[in-house]
Design an enzyme around this catalytic site. Structure first.
Site, PDB file in Angstrom:
ATOM      1  N   GLN D 126      -5.081  12.191  -2.749  1.00  0.00           N
ATOM      2  CA  GLN D 126      -4.440  11.741  -1.516  1.00  0.00           C
ATOM      3  C   GLN D 126      -2.941  11.573  -1.757  1.00  0.00           C
ATOM      4  OE1 GLN D 126      -5.647   7.858  -0.100  1.00  0.00           O
ATOM      5  NE2 GLN D 126      -4.990   8.300   1.980  1.00  0.00           N
ATOM      6  N   GLY D 127      -2.148  12.213  -0.933  1.00  0.00           N
ATOM      7  CA  GLY D 127      -0.691  12.102  -1.066  1.00  0.00           C
ATOM      8  C   GLY D 127      -0.082  11.465   0.173  1.00  0.00           C
ATOM      9  N   SER D 129       0.992   7.558   0.244  1.00  0.00           N
ATOM     10  CA  SER D 129       1.945   6.488  -0.104  1.00  0.00           C
ATOM     11  C   SER D 129       3.156   7.023  -0.838  1.00  0.00           C
ATOM     12  CB  SER D 129       1.264   5.459  -0.998  1.00  0.00           C
ATOM     13  OG  SER D 129       0.288   4.763  -0.292  1.00  0.00           O
ATOM     14  N   GLU D 244     -11.549   5.696   7.171  1.00  0.00           N
ATOM     15  CA  GLU D 244     -11.523   5.045   5.866  1.00  0.00           C
ATOM     16  C   GLU D 244     -12.090   3.630   5.950  1.00  0.00           C
ATOM     17  OE1 GLU D 244      -8.239   4.499   2.259  1.00  0.00           O
ATOM     18  OE2 GLU D 244      -7.614   4.299   4.335  1.00  0.00           O
ATOM     19  N   SER D 368      -3.500  -3.277   3.170  1.00  0.00           N
ATOM     20  CA  SER D 368      -3.595  -4.581   2.516  1.00  0.00           C
ATOM     21  C   SER D 368      -4.228  -5.597   3.457  1.00  0.00           C
ATOM     22  CB  SER D 368      -2.210  -5.063   2.113  1.00  0.00           C
ATOM     23  OG  SER D 368      -1.490  -5.464   3.265  1.00  0.00           O
ATOM     24  N   ASN D 369      -4.660  -6.685   2.890  1.00  0.00           N
ATOM     25  CA  ASN D 369      -5.284  -7.716   3.729  1.00  0.00           C
ATOM     26  C   ASN D 369      -4.292  -8.304   4.719  1.00  0.00           C
ATOM     27  OD1 ASN D 369      -7.674  -7.140   2.557  1.00  0.00           O
ATOM     28  ND2 ASN D 369      -7.977  -9.124   1.570  1.00  0.00           N
ATOM     29  N   GLU D 370      -3.017  -8.215   4.395  1.00  0.00           N
ATOM     30  CA  GLU D 370      -2.007  -8.648   5.364  1.00  0.00           C
ATOM     31  C   GLU D 370      -2.000  -7.688   6.563  1.00  0.00           C
ATOM     32  OE1 GLU D 370      -1.359  -8.482   1.969  1.00  0.00           O
ATOM     33  OE2 GLU D 370      -1.702 -10.643   1.872  1.00  0.00           O
TER      34      GLU D 370
END
Lengths: 372, 383, 372, 383
Positions: D126-127, D129, D244, D368-370
């Site tokens: 996966q590219g 980030s 996802e 993220s959880n944020e």
């Protein structure tokens, strides 16, 4: 596996919601009712009976509606949603449940018939006074007397009939006591959540026995049912407390902007939602277990009440904190929700008690399967 | 670094302990110990007992009854008072308006108010918060319009704690609406018997009545009641709020409450779940107390240490956790808050839930814990 | 009561900080050192000896500096601040502490003298293998042999001399074993925090006994000292982890703004500061207790380590989370701080162990007085 | 409402359980059970075993190997796989690029890639980030400039999980720098053996190597490798990220891990502190699993239920809490991560801390959880 309500149950829910909404449309309306005796609306009690709600768990032979745990849960959740103070779980699920499980045909038809019709209020006197006044029964056959003190007995002063647990020579017995029995003294008072409780003292008080032998299992099974019903009442309450809080964040201004501009508060609201979804799942499941796998009902009740304990404290406390000062006032609603959640938490065993029960058996299984 | 108190401080502690446990009327200390509401008379008698011994307002200038104590001594005084179940001198008098008048008031205001304030002959109420200005205090809307040698005050204050007992109220009022909100505020003292001033009780969720709304309708206030300069009130308020945070962590009273919980628990402490919970709370309180001691040690310049926000934040959390523990210990008896004297439910169980509910305020009033986090992040961490 | 360091101690602190800063100025420098054997810098070990740091707790008669717990704590905190991998607490406070407490004049002068001079590294072999290889001692007088397995022994492979606890007929005994003793097998490996440990197997290995009788109390007292020193190492590490995180929030941009624009993250940073201040207070206090009221040292050590456990997990975990992905990488520093904090947490009893100890005595006192 | 599985679903569950526990090579399941790293070969063999039985990509269109299962059946498949210690089909292939190509790719791309993708003949990386675009994915800066019938790609990707095994990489690249950042992104498939493409390992805090940086220096990519339309890549990425989140709560594997922890604890479960902690985790996992079941029951329209953010958030928290429990159970042995085979430290203790450290990623990667809290507050609560 299916979490959706059928249309009949939805109709019941909407009907109950309608009745309760008319009486408890605002926090002020509820306060007015709870400030007067007997702490709930006799009129609404009658309307719930008309809807069949008070006879839901009882067989049609006993004058009930012959419905199941799902219908009971739906009603309890609606009660919680508006903090309706009528003793639905206390009278129908707990006290009525004991009569249904322990009484003979005639006793059931009599007591549950009148209860279902809204003619009487039952109270379950199952907690011995912490001052040590254990209630003991002596006698045999049709002739029993009780001595000792139960406290607190929820709605014990208003009740037309008391369902009382007492120690007998053969273990725990379950008894019926009339409101006007001799040697019966009832001292009623308000509980912090706007409800009512009483000290109920028995002194050679005549009583009718329901069933025979040691009935600890009947009591525990009925308490499990009540825990599940209270858990539904609690998620109704939590849901309203959460929604009220979210609405407040959208409308209340501070520093010139609405509170939902503040990310820290938004994230905490998100955490409330997380708690809410998780507790809702567990509580729904406990009702399904009661309906489909009653042999696991006690375990499921403990799991539901533990989750309710964690979520109830979280949501109740945060609902007030996120409101700020206004949340502390009796004129506003969220404080009452927290008060009610705190009462439910400490009735029939708090979260720590449930955890203790579950912890004792944690080594008995490997992976926990919710379905099997 | 050293652990022990100096001989001098140890003697000071003994002296305080002796005084608080022998000179303050027992009925008052019993009421505090039983976690019951104090009557106005009890508040007054307690403070007057302290004031007679010169122990009511040690934080004031010496000429007005203060003491030239070290921060550690002031801390010891405060802790010992709480441990002995002695009510702390009324904060509105001793920690708020008194220091403001002493610092910014005219000589005439000082003479007129300070002795009576120290002795609780005047009961002060606080008129800061307003319904539409919560944490955003400076957005207040109560106005004071100059009319000859009087101000005419209109508006509403709220959350006025114990306002039902109040003789006078110190207020923040808007004297200039045309400038930045902080720049148009004045600090005005108002006689609560003035025509047009009414107090309305607010019932809280525990059923108690300790806060009030205060309404001002064309209340006329002599200009001589202005503290300091017109439109400088925000500065005085900041000074006052800074003082408010000193000793803001209720360490001593929470420690006493936890010790009571242990007594109540008795044999139940053999349950490791319960005893662990108590031990964790005790360790949390120890950390808090030691932090308070560190903070006082580093605030010799008279300004509150920025870490005092830690004390407020964690102090109120722990206070709430201990009140929660008591509800849990009471179990089903915790519902019986309204039980009368014929009840078998012990007194401590009856007060447990109302106190738990009431103490939710601790993390809201006096600068909510969200405000404290904002202060820590901004002032201390520079975020 | 006084929490300020005197000027002499400040000078010591600055000197140690200088030496360590030169070796571990960057996370990469530290990684390079820990990737090579013996996992620390022998050169820095020597420099610490030159500063007198390795002899701090020992009397001058024994070749030490005759300083006290405060000086030891200051050094430990500096070690933690940069995650210096030299075995200061392991070798000086724990192993050296056992020798100081149990050895006779000659043993102390010999071992502690060489240790203070930086000539040797000691390791304390005090944890029996979890596979059940308890070490037992047989013999008497000057003639003892040990058999069994200790694991993990921190820095056990590099150590020039091992201080070993073993069961004797009269209780717990403490022994010295030379690195080249017969029947001694040491298998060293890396620990997750970049440190070193070893399995140390004894098979009729000759040993010299330190002291006589049951020395459980000596061991417990020395462990208490080590817990306090490790607690200081931990607060040094937490302080750096927190500051690094705060700096990152000020500089890292997301969605076009620096992270400190996000209030939820700011508030969590504030919570880190709260944890930090509270743990710092407790740990400082534990050192003062050790210095001024040693009869309470075990209790104080348990309290310090419990607080370190709570704060260490909080700060370690949040430091990574607030960094996001970069925090997960070995090239960046915060992950190493969490790793080290996790190692300290699980060495000499974790937070739960301390809590268990404290819980057992919670009913023995009313109000807890930190001074009395 | 009903608790029991329908007869059909119960039979399906038995069938899955039977397959996973008997047909998937034991060495692979043992490696998962021991919480050791899988080799590339093990990943491939596992997926090919599943694919041969038609169980690798049930979420794909039926014509490309998918199954017309109900959401509940898909959930059962996913859970049973985890409970049986079977590695889940490589997410990059099965959940990410496969569905994107199936939904948006040309017929030629589908034929060229889908069968090989299902069978893990091609290992996808996966590219997405980039170093300067964390949670703000759309601010990516890797460019693809059209040059004839090729794109020339320059830039850097990071956090490329298992990129060391990658044959191809699906990327988000900027094809139009002059529009709103989301509007200039394309979805491009790149052969990792292309000249100018280099992979650099990133060591994580557990000492392992599972993520990588991928550098692109004038990498030439045929325009035929573009998925869908140019500059529509952000839409495809959103579609992919939505997929996802389905089954994102690692319920089954965390349940297995907790059961392992109980086995390891053995008699130590008589300690109420430990058994309470386990019971609390177990109840938390139950609530999570039931919520997952509720979510699948309400996502019949194919779109992820918004509450799937709850699953990600709480699922990763519980996963982390269980790995933390294992470190605590290991005690001092938890330091001995590097112990070799001669060591007395049991295998589970050696992996405990590295796994604990490694799983801190769970609440960071994949949204993220944020970000999840932001989604809940915004999308669900309307805050």
């Amino acid at each position: 596996m299916d979490f959706t309500l059928d249309s009949e149950t939805i109709a019941l829910r909407d009907a109950v919601r309608g009745v309760l909404g008319r009486t408890y449309g605002s926090s002020e309306d509820r306060r007015a009712v709870t400030n007067d005796e007997p702490g709930f609306s006799e009129d609404t009690w009658g309307k719930l009976a008309e809807l069949g709600a008070l006879g839901l768990p009882f067989s049609e032979d006993d004058g009930g509606a012959g419905a199941g745990p799902i219908e009971v849960s739906v009603v309890a959740e609606e009660m919680g949603r508006v903090l309706a103070p009528e003793p639905f779980v206390e009278s129908v699920v707990l006290a009525g449940g004991l009569v249904a499980a322990a009484g003979d045909d005639a006793q059931r038809a009599d007591v549950l018939g009148r209860l279902s019709a809204g003619e009487i209020v039952l109270a379950a006197a199952i907690v011995d006074s912490s001052a040590g006044g254990e209630v003991t029964a002596s006698g045999s056959g049709d002739s029993w007397t009780l001595t000792g003190v139960k406290e607190p007995v929820l709605h014990g002063a208003r009740a037309d009939l008391l369902v009382v647990t007492a120690r007998t020579d053969e273990g725990l017995g379950i008894f019926l006591v009339e409101a006007d029995a001799s040697g019966l003294e009832r001292t009623g008072y308000r509980t912090h959540d706007g409800g009512r409780a009483a000290k109920v003292a028995f002194d050679g008080t005549p009583a009718v026995r329901l069933g025979s032998g040691d009935q600890s299992d009947v009591l525990e099974d009925t308490i499990a049912r009540a825990r599940i019903a209270y858990s539904h009442e609690a998620i109704g309450a939590m849901d309203t407390a959460m929604k009220t809080t979210v609405e407040y964040l959208k409308t209340r201004k501070q520093f010139g902007v609405t509170l939902n501009t503040f990310q820290a508060l938004k994230f905490r609201a998100a955490d409330l939602y997380v708690s809410m979804e998780l507790v809702r799942s567990t509580v729904l499941w406990s009702t399904l277990v009661l309906a489909d796998a009653p042999e696991r009902a006690r375990e499921a009740a403990a799991r539901a009440k533990l989750q309710v304990s964690r979520a109830g404290r979280h949501i109740g406390q945060e609902a007030i904190q996120l409101h700020g000062g206004i949340g502390m006032t009796a004129e506003y609603s969220v404080g009452h929700y927290m008060s009610r959640l705190t009462a439910i938490e400490h009735w029939l065993g708090d979260g720590s008690d449930q955890l203790r029960t579950l912890a004792a058996t944690v080594g008995d299984h490997g992976v926990l399967d919710p379905i099997g | 670094m050293k652990l022990r108190l100096s001989d001098e401080d140890a003697a000071f502690r003994d002296e305080m302990r002796e005084f608080f446990t022998t000179k303050v009327p027992q009925d008052i200390r019993d009421t505090v110990a039983a976690r019951r509401e104090l009557s106005k008379d009890q508040f007054v008698r307690a403070q007057q007992t302290l004031n007679e011994a010169g122990l009511a307002v040690p934080n004031w200038p010496v000429e007005w009854g203060g003491k030239d104590w070290t921060p550690l001594q002031r801390h010891i005084w405060h802790e010992e008072m709480q441990l002995a179940h002695v009510p702390i001198p009324l904060a509105f008098n001793a920690s708020m308006v008194g220091p403001v008048i002493a610092a910014f008031g005219s000589q005439e205001l000082k003479e007129r108010f300070l002795p009576a304030t120290a002795n609780l002959d005047i009961w002060w109420s606080q008129g800061f918060s307003e319904p539409d200005a919560g944490s955003d205090l400076a957005s207040l809307r109560t106005t004071a319009v100059r009319d000859g040698d009087e101000y005419v005050v209109n508006g509403q204050k709220t959350w006025t704690t114990l306002g039902q007992y109040g003789d006078w109220i110190f207020t923040l009022v808007r004297t200039n609406p045309d400038v930045k909100k902080q720049a148009g505020i004045s600090f005005l003292l108002i006689d609560m018997t003035s025509p047009g001033l009414t107090v309305r009780p607010i019932e809280l969720i525990d059923g108690g009545h300790e806060v009030n709304e205060v309404f001002f309708e064309d209340v006329r206030v002599p200009v001589g009641n202005l503290v300091g300069e017109e439109n400088k009130g925000w500065d005085y308020a900041k000074f006052l709020l800074g003082n408010e945070r000193v000793g803001v962590a209720p360490v001593g009273s929470t420690k006493r409450l936890l010790a009571q919980a242990k007594e109540i628990a008795g044999d139940r402490l053999s349950d490791p779940i319960l005893s662990s919970r108590v031990a964790e709370l005790e360790n949390g309180l120890l950390a808090l107390e030691l932090t308070a001691l560190r903070v006082v040690a580093h605030s010799a310049d008279g300004k509150p240490h920025p870490a005092s926000s830690v004390l407020k934040l964690r102090g109120t959390e722990l206070q709430q956790e201990v009140t929660e523990l008591l509800v849990d210990l009471a179990g089903p008896d915790s519902l019986a808050s309204g039980a009368g004297d014929g009840s078998d439910v012990p007194d401590w169980s009856r007060v447990a839930t109302p106190q738990y509910l009431n103490f939710r305020k601790a993390s809201i009033y006096g600068g909510s814990n969200e405000v404290q986090r904002q202060i820590i992040a901004g002032t201390i961490l520079g975020l």
